[in-house]
Design an enzyme around this catalytic site. Structure first.
Site, mmCIF file in Angstrom:
data_model
loop_
_atom_site.group_PDB
_atom_site.id
_atom_site.type_symbol
_atom_site.label_atom_id
_atom_site.label_comp_id
_atom_site.label_asym_id
_atom_site.label_seq_id
_atom_site.Cartn_x
_atom_site.Cartn_y
_atom_site.Cartn_z
ATOM 1 N N LYS A 258 10.683 13.074 62.144
ATOM 2 C CA LYS A 258 12.079 13.517 62.138
ATOM 3 C C LYS A 258 12.226 14.980 62.534
ATOM 4 O O LYS A 258 13.332 15.530 62.522
ATOM 5 C CB LYS A 258 12.702 13.258 60.765
ATOM 6 N N GLU B 77 23.703 8.772 61.156
ATOM 7 C CA GLU B 77 24.239 7.891 62.190
ATOM 8 C C GLU B 77 24.637 6.569 61.567
ATOM 9 O O GLU B 77 23.822 5.900 60.940
ATOM 10 C CB GLU B 77 23.174 7.582 63.246
ATOM 11 N N ARG C 28 24.030 -0.457 60.256
ATOM 12 C CA ARG C 28 22.974 0.191 59.486
ATOM 13 C C ARG C 28 23.153 1.693 59.562
ATOM 14 O O ARG C 28 23.828 2.208 60.445
ATOM 15 C CB ARG C 28 21.593 -0.215 59.999
#
Ligand code: FES
Lengths: 346, 321
Positions: free
Chosen positions: A317, A265, A223
């Protein structure tokens, strides 16, 4: 041909850059003009040539510089790499996986020769040529996990599976987005995701755990996740918050393009064969705004995504301080025309 | 994501009778490459093309995980079962090309254990063949207690005795030898983990005694592949795929769903892994839950079923598949 490895830094003078080819292969994480939470797990299979998915373990032009940065982090703080005693076998599993995949994907840079238990590993970019006995830790300069993850881009969490749960019992974590292995080591899946305030979120975690404990050998999954980082700093650990936290106040309309980086990521999940553990490589890709907006589609889309991001998400975030400056800067590159579907640049 | 497990194309490289009931099968990869590494306690699902039926049965890998040139499994012939073991015994010969799954381990060693205490009954010895090989290679501390009906049915007892000497203890039913379980369990050093594989009665006995002697549940590991039980045929509606199917007497619900062209997930096909869990949309009748996965509460609720081993008797069953 081979990769031309860049000489660059992820600290102090921050000379990190992506070459034009690397800009185009950046794993841009938005396939539409808005960002929504989604369970975006898919099989980790080989993707298009020239993309970061061309090989299941990606090695790129930042390899050598990233490994040097990792060595610096470890010299300052050896606790970034830890392995509980029962995880040594899983470390050998990981060593085999990474050596195999790197040698398979990049034969001009890496070679693995096996002669029964006697293995020879040649890593040309780092100037390593070692012969060792697979399974015998005394034949390597470090434990197997540390040895190979000092030579592999990305962070690695190795999870032990028992009692229907996963335990963070080993890892090499030097390029993380604000979490700490030393804090999480030995915890189980629910503990390291705690506190989970809402019941429905708990349901999500239970499903995620079920998915992970069912990861099968030969069938890795992946993912994407994203956040933003000021300056191309790989090591944004809680231990070093005093170094990178204040950077967020330094963004100005003049330096946005150079300072603000999208951090993506690529997380993959693999079942390890001998130990039956799970390894969770977290590969971090950085791109500065100036580089990203060389692709007009990405510039337009990122503007819309960041502009419309729900407040809680922006806070989560850590974008709050510089979001207006960033949106303003990006808006000048958004002519309002539609963006094409898909992640890739036009 | 596609369901089930990744497949391996193999050829049967040898078939070896072990005793009156048990036969060993050897598989190699058709392309001559090494097979994937595995860990002690792992199983593979073997696909059997038996006429127009496809059977999928799980069997423990019993070779050493250190040698992956071939996989070996041992199968006990069950003359009154659903036919999978008979098919293997009668129709599988060297040279036959077969398909098996990648290894899956639902019975893995807890590598934190200071000592591994293993209890096997009958054909339940197979996962321990691989686990002992794995531990012996790494200098692990283990002790194996193995009960079998007679000496001649003590599958691999001689091999194990030869390899590991008195780390292996044998008990023969016909000589009325019994494991002194309470004594065994109370005399173990701290940090011992217990593993049991064998008939359901043995597993329950061992788990019960361990619990009452204060063994923490996370130190007690067991493996029991309940073979799907035959039963009266029944009809099922699959709401998502819009199909109505009939589950035959010798067929499991999972097999019937697969035969209808629906591809539900599975790992163990024995009611233990949880992978095939399916929601019940409506029902009128009685569930025969044979799984070890759902809680008693789930069983009573009638809202969930594990189609790999469980059945139904009644007028109406609609599943979310
Ligand atoms: S397949 Fe494992 S419980 Fe049904």
């Amino acid at each position: 041909m081979g990769i031309t490895f860049r000489k660059e830094t992820f600290r102090d003078d921050f000379t990190f850059k992506n070459s034009p080819e690397h800009i185009r292969r950046f794993p841009f994480p938005f396939n539409e003009d808005a960002y929504m939470y989604a369970v975006n797990i898919e099989p980790h299979v080989v993707g298009p040539k020239g993309s970061v998915l061309e090989n299941l373990i990606d090695v790129d032009e930042h390899y050598v510089a990233e490994m040097q940065d990792r060595a610096l982090v470890l010299a300052e703080d050896p606790l970034r790499c830890q392995s509980l005693p029962h995880m040594t076998l899983a470390g050998w599993d990981l060593l085999e996986l990474l050596m195999e995949q790197q040698a398979l994907g990049y034969p001009e840079h890496f070679t693995l020769e096996r002669n029964g238990d006697r293995w020879r590993w040649i890593n040309r970019p780092l100037g390593i040529d070692d012969t060792f006995t697979f399974g015998d830790t005394s034949t390597l300069p470090y434990g197997p996990m540390e040895y190979i993850t000092r030579q592999s881009q990305g962070d690695f969490c190795i999870l032990d599976q028992r009692d229907g749960n996963l335990w963070m019992d080993a890892g090499m974590v030097t390029t993380q987005a604000d979490w700490s292995l030393d804090f999480d080591i030995g915890m189980n899946f629910f503990e390291w995701h705690a506190p989970v305030p809402l019941a429905h979120e708990k349901g999500i975690f239970t499903r995620a755990l079920k998915f992970l404990t069912n990861i099968q050998q030969g069938k890795p999954a992946r993912r994407l996740n994203w956040t933003m980082t000021i300056n191309p700093r790989l090591d944004t650990s809680p231990e070093n918050y005093h170094k990178w936290g204040p950077d967020r106040a330094t963004v100005t309309p003049e330096n946005v393009g150079d300072k603000v980086h999208l951090r993506v990521e690529l997380q993959s999940f693999w079942r390890l064969p001998r130990s039956n553990g799970i390894v969770f490589p977290i590969r971090c890709y950085l791109i500065k705004m100036d580089e990203l907006v060389t692709q007009p589609k990405w510039a337009r889309r990122l503007h819309r995504v960041i502009r419309d991001l729900p407040e809680e998400l922006a806070t989560y975030k850590g974008l709050t301080r510089y979001r207006p400056t960033l949106v303003d800067w990006l808006s000048k590159l958004d002519d309002g025309s539609p963006t094409s579907p898909g992640f890739g640049p036009d | 994501m596609s369901t089930g497990t990744t497949k391996l194309d193999v050829v049967v490289s040898d078939v070896v009778p072990v005793n009156d009931l048990v036969t060993r099968f050897h598989f190699r990869r058709r392309d001559g490459e090494l097979l994937p590494t595995f860990s002690g306690g792992a199983h593979v699902v073997v696909e059997m093309r038996d006429g127009d039926r496809t059977r999928l049965n799980p069997y423990s890998l019993m070779g050493s995980p250190l040698d992956t040139r071939e996989y070996t499994i041992s199968i006990r012939r069950d003359d009154v079962g659903r036919g999978g073991s008979l098919f293997m015994h009668r129709s599988v010969k060297p040279g036959l090309e077969m398909v098996i799954s990648y290894p899956v381990n639902l019975f893995s060693l807890d590598l934190r254990a200071k000592k591994h205490l293993m209890l096997a009954g009958g054909i339940g010895i197979t996962p321990f063949m691989a686990q002992t090989a794995q531990l012996a290679g790494g200098g692990g501390n283990f002790e194996l207690h193995y009960t079998c009906r007679t000496a001649s049915l003590g599958t691999y007892a001689d091999v194990l005795r030869e390899r590991y000497g008195n780390r292996v203890r044998l008990y023969h039913d016909d000589r009325e030898e019994r494991i002194d379980l309470d004594r065994l369990l109370s005399s173990q050093p701290l940090g011992t983990h217990l593993y049991v594989c064998g008939p359901a009665g043995m597993i329950n006995w061992v788990r019960d005694r361990a619990a009452s002697l204060g063994w923490p549940p996370e130190t007690v590991h067991f493996e029991h592949f309940a073979a799907p039980q035959p039963g009266a045929p029944f009809d099922v509606e699959l709401a998502v795929s819009g199909k109505t199917i009939r589950v035959g007497e010798q067929q499991s619900l999972l097999e019937a769903i697969e035969a209808a062209g629906v591809d539900p997930p599975y790992l163990c096909r024995g009611g233990v892994c949880g992978q095939c869990e399916t929601n019940v949309i409506s029902s009128d009748g009685k569930f025969i839950h044979n799984d070890h996965w759902l809680s008693e509460e789930d069983h009573r609720s009638g809202c969930k079923i594990m189609p790999c081993v469980s059945r139904f008797e009644g007028k109406l069953l609609v599943l979310e598949r």
